[in-house]
Design a protein around this motif. Sequence first.
Motif, short mmCIF file in Angstrom:
data_model
loop_
_atom_site.label_atom_id
_atom_site.label_comp_id
_atom_site.label_asym_id
_atom_site.label_seq_id
_atom_site.Cartn_x
_atom_site.Cartn_y
_atom_site.Cartn_z
N THR A 35 29.74 43.24 47.16
CA THR A 35 29.85 42.16 48.14
C THR A 35 31.30 41.78 48.39
N ARG A 36 32.06 41.58 47.31
CA ARG A 36 33.44 41.14 47.47
C ARG A 36 34.32 42.24 48.08
N SER A 37 34.05 43.49 47.74
CA SER A 37 34.83 44.57 48.35
C SER A 37 34.52 44.70 49.84
N SER A 38 33.29 44.34 50.24
CA SER A 38 32.97 44.33 51.67
C SER A 38 33.74 43.22 52.38
N ARG A 39 33.90 42.07 51.73
CA ARG A 39 34.71 41.00 52.31
C ARG A 39 36.16 41.46 52.47
N VAL A 40 36.67 42.16 51.45
CA VAL A 40 38.03 42.70 51.54
C VAL A 40 38.14 43.64 52.74
N ALA A 41 37.16 44.54 52.85
CA ALA A 41 37.18 45.52 53.94
C ALA A 41 37.15 44.82 55.30
N ALA A 42 36.26 43.82 55.43
CA ALA A 42 36.18 43.08 56.69
C ALA A 42 37.49 42.37 57.00
N GLY A 119 53.34 36.62 55.86
CA GLY A 119 52.23 36.70 56.80
C GLY A 119 51.23 37.78 56.44
N HIS A 120 51.66 38.72 55.61
CA HIS A 120 50.76 39.77 55.16
C HIS A 120 50.85 39.90 53.64
N ARG A 121 50.97 38.75 52.98
CA ARG A 121 51.06 38.75 51.53
C ARG A 121 49.95 37.86 50.97
N LEU A 122 49.19 38.43 50.04
CA LEU A 122 48.09 37.71 49.41
C LEU A 122 48.39 37.59 47.93
N VAL A 123 48.17 36.43 47.35
CA VAL A 123 48.50 36.20 45.95
C VAL A 123 47.26 35.72 45.21
N PHE A 124 47.14 36.15 43.95
CA PHE A 124 46.02 35.67 43.12
C PHE A 124 46.51 35.39 41.72
N ALA A 125 45.73 34.62 41.00
CA ALA A 125 45.99 34.33 39.59
C ALA A 125 44.85 34.93 38.79
N GLN A 138 49.35 33.74 51.13
CA GLN A 138 48.02 33.14 51.23
C GLN A 138 47.24 33.48 49.98
N ALA A 139 46.50 32.51 49.46
CA ALA A 139 45.70 32.76 48.26
C ALA A 139 44.62 33.80 48.58
N PHE A 140 44.50 34.76 47.70
CA PHE A 140 43.53 35.85 47.89
C PHE A 140 42.12 35.32 48.09
N GLU A 141 41.72 34.32 47.27
CA GLU A 141 40.37 33.77 47.36
C GLU A 141 40.16 33.04 48.69
N ASP A 142 41.18 32.32 49.15
CA ASP A 142 41.05 31.64 50.43
C ASP A 142 40.87 32.64 51.56
N TRP A 143 41.65 33.70 51.51
CA TRP A 143 41.56 34.75 52.54
C TRP A 143 40.20 35.42 52.49
N LEU A 144 39.74 35.72 51.27
CA LEU A 144 38.46 36.40 51.11
C LEU A 144 37.32 35.54 51.68
N GLY A 145 37.41 34.24 51.46
CA GLY A 145 36.34 33.35 51.88
C GLY A 145 36.20 33.21 53.39
N THR A 146 37.19 33.65 54.14
CA THR A 146 37.12 33.54 55.60
C THR A 146 36.48 34.76 56.26
N HIS A 147 36.07 35.73 55.45
CA HIS A 147 35.52 36.97 56.03
C HIS A 147 34.09 37.21 55.52
N PRO A 148 33.24 37.73 56.37
CA PRO A 148 31.85 37.97 55.97
C PRO A 148 31.73 39.18 55.05
N ALA A 149 30.66 39.19 54.27
CA ALA A 149 30.40 40.33 53.37
C ALA A 149 29.72 41.45 54.17
#
Length: 518
Positions: A35-42, A119-125, A138-149
């Motif tokens: 699911t999460r890798s699909s969000r990344v792909a989207a 503008g094209h940098r994602l960061v996570f902890a 941009q926080a990786f989780e915030d970015w991920l949450g804006t895209h559908p699975a």
Amino acid sequence: MDSVADMVRRAAAAHPGDPAIVGEGRPVTFGELDTRSSRVAAGLVALGLVEGDRVAYLARNATEYWELFFGAAKAGVALVPLNFRLSASEIEWILGDADPAVVVAEEHLADLVPPAYDGHRLVFAQGDATPTARPGWQAFEDWLGTHPATDPHREVTGDGLLTLIYSSGTTGRPKGVMTTVASMLWAVEAFSAQFDAGRDAVSLVPTPYYHVAAGGWSLLALNAGGRIVQFTEVTPQNILGQLVGHRATHVIMVPTLMQLFISSPEASAADYSSVRCVVYGGSPISETVMVGAQEMFGADLAQSYGLTETIGVTTVLAPADHVVGPDSKLRSAGRAVPGIELRIVDPDTGADLPAGAVGEICARGPSVTAGYWRRPDETAAAFWPGGWFRTGDAGYRDEDGYVFIMDRIKDLLMSGGENIYPAEVENAIMAHPAVQEVAVIGVPSEKWGETPLAVVVPRAGATIDGAELIAFTRERLAHYKCPTAVEVVAALPRNPSGKVLKRELRAPWWAGHERSVG
């Protein structure tokens, strides 16, 4: 199976609730990974990435790596895993060469990424922590949450680029080793056939994912539906705790680490009844370590030999070969994996050499790299006609087909499992105003196998301070690449054509050793 992305899709469909990643970092099931890798792909598609674009990953081992790996595969773009131990200047150069469209970094490494990627940098902890807000990221989780699975099913197949792994080059600049989808799929299947690592396997992988051995084995394990035990911080105590706590069945180690386990009273008293196989590489195993490891783990031992350019799949020394005796093959790297062809050739002419004669080891097969990123000349120089890749390793093959590695034709050093090219270190040292000439060689190290030694000729009237020169180098290179000692000489030995004879420099250090590399 034509796609690497199918690995996680298939596992998620068959057993979505099974753990895929445990240990340190954020645990994840196969269903969650899919699911999460699909969000990344989207998300990558939404950013406008197209087939052949690159995404860079700069972090320690983390669950985000595999979410990004499979997400990139689903989106048809390539992953560029970076060595997190490199200096800022080294990272900047690689990013400039790979030219990724997106950079994903762990919080404490984010400052190594140039502002050009704003503008094209994602960061996570690590784990569930929230990274500190910073300009341009941009926080990786915030970015991920804006895209559908929603899986875009846009993956590439066959000769499509899957990963770009940078390996230091003999010219002093890293080279991007291109791995295709077809070569990775073949390598996973070929290596899987050598080991009993199915859905019930629990694989302990303490080395960084940017190493082909760690990344390759982890992919093998995930493809089979097994779980990997992930490490953020690698210490003997941590490895022991994770091994025992997760009841690991397969353990990936280097002989140096095996030696530490054998000599540790705490490790000697642990319960290893779950362990079925210990796979090691990077250097041959001594009889003392082998016997000690067999007695401690009560498991099969297997050695693998390969390079980034062959996805680590070249030879295997099978468990049955781990015996002591007059005909022992312990000093060898094993025999070629089925599907891989090997030749021992004269490094100057490419002519085949007979059994027992030392020459350059060359390999041909489905796992061999497509070449070096944007380096057509270096790609051409790395192959003999007919697709035979030149490993740069010197060795021989006996009458039974076992390969014995004797030296390195290329000047590559391997210290504690990390590749170090002397030319890169020499370039950094030559920037010092007191240095006239320098040659970097590998010298024996009981702990690391070998470490870099700088043999330096000072400029007229100048004085070399070894400690100061090492500190100077550390400002320019990752610390593991820097010399651990400095030797000052009046002149470097050379042949009639002026080439430095590093073999002569190494000889006194390796006297009494069976090999002249670690």
